[in-house]
Design a protein around this motif. Structure first.
Motif, PDB file in Angstrom:
ATOM      1  N   GLY A   1      -1.065   2.890  -9.170  1.00 21.35           N
ATOM      2  CA  GLY A   1      -2.072   3.013 -10.214  1.00 21.35           C
ATOM      3  C   GLY A   1      -1.948   1.972 -11.298  1.00 21.35           C
ATOM      4  O   GLY A   1      -2.270   2.229 -12.460  1.00 21.35           O
ATOM      5  N   GLY A   2      -1.503   0.769 -10.937  1.00 18.16           N
ATOM      6  CA  GLY A   2      -1.267  -0.283 -11.914  1.00 18.16           C
ATOM      7  C   GLY A   2      -2.128  -1.511 -11.677  1.00 18.16           C
ATOM      8  O   GLY A   2      -3.150  -1.457 -10.999  1.00 18.16           O
ATOM      9  N   PRO A   3      -1.709  -2.661 -12.216  1.00 18.59           N
ATOM     10  CA  PRO A   3      -2.511  -3.882 -12.147  1.00 18.59           C
ATOM     11  C   PRO A   3      -2.379  -4.605 -10.819  1.00 18.59           C
ATOM     12  O   PRO A   3      -1.382  -4.466 -10.108  1.00 18.59           O
ATOM     13  N   ALA A   4      -3.399  -5.410 -10.519  1.00 16.84           N
ATOM     14  CA  ALA A   4      -3.388  -6.194  -9.281  1.00 16.84           C
ATOM     15  C   ALA A   4      -2.852  -7.599  -9.487  1.00 16.84           C
ATOM     16  O   ALA A   4      -2.519  -8.277  -8.524  1.00 16.84           O
ATOM     17  N   GLY A   5      -2.739  -8.046 -10.722  1.00 14.08           N
ATOM     18  CA  GLY A   5      -2.450  -9.447 -10.978  1.00 14.08           C
ATOM     19  C   GLY A   5      -0.993  -9.847 -10.942  1.00 14.08           C
ATOM     20  O   GLY A   5      -0.680 -11.033 -11.077  1.00 14.08           O
ATOM     21  N   VAL A   6      -0.082  -8.891 -10.780  1.00 14.67           N
ATOM     22  CA  VAL A   6       1.335  -9.208 -10.605  1.00 14.67           C
ATOM     23  C   VAL A   6       1.856  -8.397  -9.429  1.00 14.67           C
ATOM     24  O   VAL A   6       1.290  -7.366  -9.063  1.00 14.67           O
ATOM     25  N   SER A   7       2.949  -8.863  -8.841  1.00 19.34           N
ATOM     26  CA  SER A   7       3.537  -8.191  -7.690  1.00 19.34           C
ATOM     27  C   SER A   7       5.051  -8.394  -7.773  1.00 19.34           C
ATOM     28  O   SER A   7       5.549  -9.013  -8.706  1.00 19.34           O
ATOM     29  N   ALA A   8       5.767  -7.861  -6.803  1.00 19.26           N
ATOM     30  CA  ALA A   8       7.227  -7.974  -6.859  1.00 19.26           C
ATOM     31  C   ALA A   8       7.797  -8.050  -5.455  1.00 19.26           C
ATOM     32  O   ALA A   8       7.183  -7.599  -4.486  1.00 19.26           O
TER      33      ALA A   8
ATOM     34  N   ALA B   1       0.808  -1.213   0.000  1.00 21.05           N
ATOM     35  CA  ALA B   1       0.000   0.000   0.000  1.00 21.05           C
ATOM     36  C   ALA B   1       0.843   1.266   0.000  1.00 21.05           C
ATOM     37  O   ALA B   1       0.390   2.320  -0.439  1.00 21.05           O
ATOM     38  N   SER B   2       2.059   1.186   0.486  1.00 27.01           N
ATOM     39  CA  SER B   2       2.866   2.400   0.640  1.00 27.01           C
ATOM     40  C   SER B   2       3.613   2.796  -0.624  1.00 27.01           C
ATOM     41  O   SER B   2       3.814   3.992  -0.885  1.00 27.01           O
ATOM     42  N   VAL B   3       4.041   1.827  -1.434  1.00 25.06           N
ATOM     43  CA  VAL B   3       4.883   2.156  -2.582  1.00 25.06           C
ATOM     44  C   VAL B   3       4.125   3.080  -3.544  1.00 25.06           C
ATOM     45  O   VAL B   3       2.984   2.836  -3.908  1.00 25.06           O
ATOM     46  N   GLY B   4       4.765   4.158  -3.915  1.00 20.50           N
ATOM     47  CA  GLY B   4       4.147   5.156  -4.768  1.00 20.50           C
ATOM     48  C   GLY B   4       3.501   6.283  -4.001  1.00 20.50           C
ATOM     49  O   GLY B   4       3.317   7.378  -4.542  1.00 20.50           O
ATOM     50  N   ALA B   5       3.142   6.035  -2.737  1.00 23.71           N
ATOM     51  CA  ALA B   5       2.528   7.072  -1.909  1.00 23.71           C
ATOM     52  C   ALA B   5       3.526   7.687  -0.941  1.00 23.71           C
ATOM     53  O   ALA B   5       3.360   8.832  -0.512  1.00 23.71           O
ATOM     54  N   GLU B   6       4.547   6.924  -0.576  1.00 20.04           N
ATOM     55  CA  GLU B   6       5.586   7.409   0.324  1.00 20.04           C
ATOM     56  C   GLU B   6       6.867   6.629   0.027  1.00 20.04           C
ATOM     57  O   GLU B   6       6.833   5.610  -0.660  1.00 20.04           O
ATOM     58  N   PRO B   7       8.014   7.090   0.497  1.00 24.24           N
ATOM     59  CA  PRO B   7       9.268   6.403   0.173  1.00 24.24           C
ATOM     60  C   PRO B   7       9.268   4.943   0.622  1.00 24.24           C
ATOM     61  O   PRO B   7       8.783   4.613   1.704  1.00 24.24           O
ATOM     62  N   VAL B   8       9.804   4.085  -0.221  1.00 22.18           N
ATOM     63  CA  VAL B   8      10.046   2.676   0.095  1.00 22.18           C
ATOM     64  C   VAL B   8      11.473   2.381  -0.358  1.00 22.18           C
ATOM     65  O   VAL B   8      11.755   2.325  -1.555  1.00 22.18           O
ATOM     66  N   LEU B   9      12.380   2.175   0.610  1.00 20.75           N
ATOM     67  CA  LEU B   9      13.813   2.092   0.326  1.00 20.75           C
ATOM     68  C   LEU B   9      14.426   0.885   1.033  1.00 20.75           C
ATOM     69  O   LEU B   9      14.998   1.000   2.120  1.00 20.75           O
TER      70      LEU B   9
ATOM     71  N   ILE C   1       5.146   6.457 -13.923  1.00 27.88           N
ATOM     72  CA  ILE C   1       5.729   7.008 -12.697  1.00 27.88           C
ATOM     73  C   ILE C   1       7.071   7.656 -12.995  1.00 27.88           C
ATOM     74  O   ILE C   1       7.370   8.756 -12.498  1.00 27.88           O
ATOM     75  N   GLU C   2       7.894   6.993 -13.800  1.00 24.98           N
ATOM     76  CA  GLU C   2       9.187   7.571 -14.144  1.00 24.98           C
ATOM     77  C   GLU C   2       9.016   8.878 -14.902  1.00 24.98           C
ATOM     78  O   GLU C   2       9.773   9.834 -14.696  1.00 24.98           O
ATOM     79  N   SER C   3       8.021   8.941 -15.773  1.00 18.44           N
ATOM     80  CA  SER C   3       7.785  10.156 -16.551  1.00 18.44           C
ATOM     81  C   SER C   3       7.319  11.304 -15.657  1.00 18.44           C
ATOM     82  O   SER C   3       7.786  12.445 -15.788  1.00 18.44           O
ATOM     83  N   ALA C   4       6.389  11.010 -14.758  1.00 14.69           N
ATOM     84  CA  ALA C   4       5.874  12.055 -13.862  1.00 14.69           C
ATOM     85  C   ALA C   4       6.881  12.427 -12.789  1.00 14.69           C
ATOM     86  O   ALA C   4       6.914  13.571 -12.322  1.00 14.69           O
ATOM     87  N   GLY C   5       7.711  11.457 -12.388  1.00 12.60           N
ATOM     88  CA  GLY C   5       8.651  11.648 -11.288  1.00 12.60           C
ATOM     89  C   GLY C   5       8.051  11.099 -10.011  1.00 12.60           C
ATOM     90  O   GLY C   5       6.931  11.478  -9.622  1.00 12.60           O
ATOM     91  N   LEU C   6       8.780  10.176  -9.363  1.00 14.85           N
ATOM     92  CA  LEU C   6       8.257   9.548  -8.155  1.00 14.85           C
ATOM     93  C   LEU C   6       7.945  10.568  -7.076  1.00 14.85           C
ATOM     94  O   LEU C   6       6.935  10.457  -6.373  1.00 14.85           O
ATOM     95  N   ASP C   7       8.776  11.578  -6.923  1.00 24.03           N
ATOM     96  CA  ASP C   7       8.523  12.593  -5.900  1.00 24.03           C
ATOM     97  C   ASP C   7       7.188  13.291  -6.142  1.00 24.03           C
ATOM     98  O   ASP C   7       6.443  13.581  -5.192  1.00 24.03           O
TER      99      ASP C   7
END
Length: 347
Positions: free
Chosen positions: A171-178, A145-153, A237-243
């Motif tokens: 803002g992506g798919p639910a069917g894969v994860s990492a 839930a946190s990745v993309g909304a706040e730093p994950v390092l 995300i890379e285009s918009a900038g993670l920050d």
């Protein structure tokens, strides 16, 4: 019949590996990254069952329902589990973690949820990671839930097993994860005779057949549409900038907290302290005499597409959740949600 989702050329191993590299950049990690072919519960459970077992002493931090689930998996794997629970309207602290270590110095595994979207809290992982490193324990983190909304390092925080999913703030798919995996986490898995093998839960199989083999041949056919959606999500995300993406979520959270109070209908932030509130979603406590599920039903009557949900289980009586993540992390979505809640309260 033709359709853009059909008759696609097979996803190559090189492209699959490139998408994994995109996840590694997102996490700013040099650890191995695996994209797992299923929702994030797959690598979360796979990591616990691979790295924990008889002889493991695990500290399981519970700040919401997912922490409870992880404790169950740890016990089923044969670990000795010490649960550290905090009220769902707050967050755990590094001091509480150190107190648990002092009481149980044998702890060698820590499981924590970064942000609990279900309860709206977030935990200070950087500070907790420092405490875990002092203990020398393996650190398992749910950052779905946190990745993309706040730093994950993972690297900076000393996280050995960091699981993410794309379906919320990314803002992506639910069917894969990492999952990112440290060298010492791989070593712990390899030494565990009970680690899943020849199983859909097996991370070690992926390591041997994919990573150790140079990522040249995929072990099995990937979830192609989900992988392409994840690739597009990472590129956006890379285009918009993670920050910028994280700032958008933080702004939505602050606006929702302040706006709910300003409605004047008795709504209050469920998570008391702003510093403990997750940027991915805001939970609200309904006023006395109001049933949360009924309030949500009234709020969604005119527009069922609004990202408003009721709390799970017993929380359905007292909590509502505004899921301002992904495309919904916007001032317009927050405004529409608050307007619907205000109308449902009659204010």
């Amino acid at each position: 019949m033709t359709h853009p989702f059909l008759d696609l050329p097979p996803l190559s191993a090189a492209r699959f590996a490139a998408i994994e590299d995109g996840v590694a950049r997102l996490l700013d990690t040099r650890q191995d990254v695996l994209i797992t072919q299923g929702e994030a519960l797959l690598p979360l459970e796979g990591a616990i069952r691979a790295a924990a077992g008889p002889g493991t002493a695990a500290l399981n931090v519970i700040t919401g329902p997912y922490g409870q689930t992880f404790g169950n998996w740890l016990r089923e794997a044969g670990a000795t589990v010490y649960d550290l629970s905090v009220p769902f309207h707050t967050a755990v602290t590094a001091d509480r973690i150190r107190e648990a270590f002092a009481e149980h110095p044998e702890i060698d595994f820590v499981s924590l949820v970064h942000a609990e979207a279900a309860t709206g809290n977030t935990n200070p992982v950087a500070e907790i990671g420092e405490a875990v490193r002092e203990q020398g324990a393996l650190f398992h983190l749910d950052a779905v839930a946190s990745v993309g909304a706040e730093p994950v390092l993972p690297d900076a925080w000393g996280v050995d097993l960091c699981v993410i999913g794309a379906q919320k703030a990314m803002g992506g798919p639910a069917g894969v994860s990492a999952i990112s995996v440290s060298e010492r986490a791989w070593a712990r898995m390899a030494a565990n005779p009970n680690a899943p093998r020849r199983s859909y839960l097996s991370l070690l199989d992926w390591k041997e057949r994919w990573i150790d083999a140079g990522r040249a041949v995929l072990p099995h056919a990937p979830a192609q549409l989900e992988m392409l959606a994840l690739e597009a999500c990472l590129e956006r995300i890379e285009s918009a900038g993670l920050d910028a993406v994280m700032a958008r979520h933080r702004s939505a959270a602050l606006a929702t907290r302040a706006g709910a109070v300003s409605l004047g209908g008795g709504l209050e932030p469920y998570v008391y302290e702003e510093k403990d509130a997750a940027p991915v979603a805001t939970t609200l406590r309904v006023p006395s005499g109001v049933v949360a599920s009924e309030l949500v039903a009234r709020a969604l009557a005119d527009d069922p597409t609004l990202p408003i949900a009721v709390g799970g289980g017993a929380l359905a009586k007292e909590m509502i959740r505004v899921n301002h993540y992904g495309a919904d992390a916007s001032p317009e979505t927050v405004r529409r949600c608050l307007a619907a809640l205000g109308a449902a309260l009659g204010v």
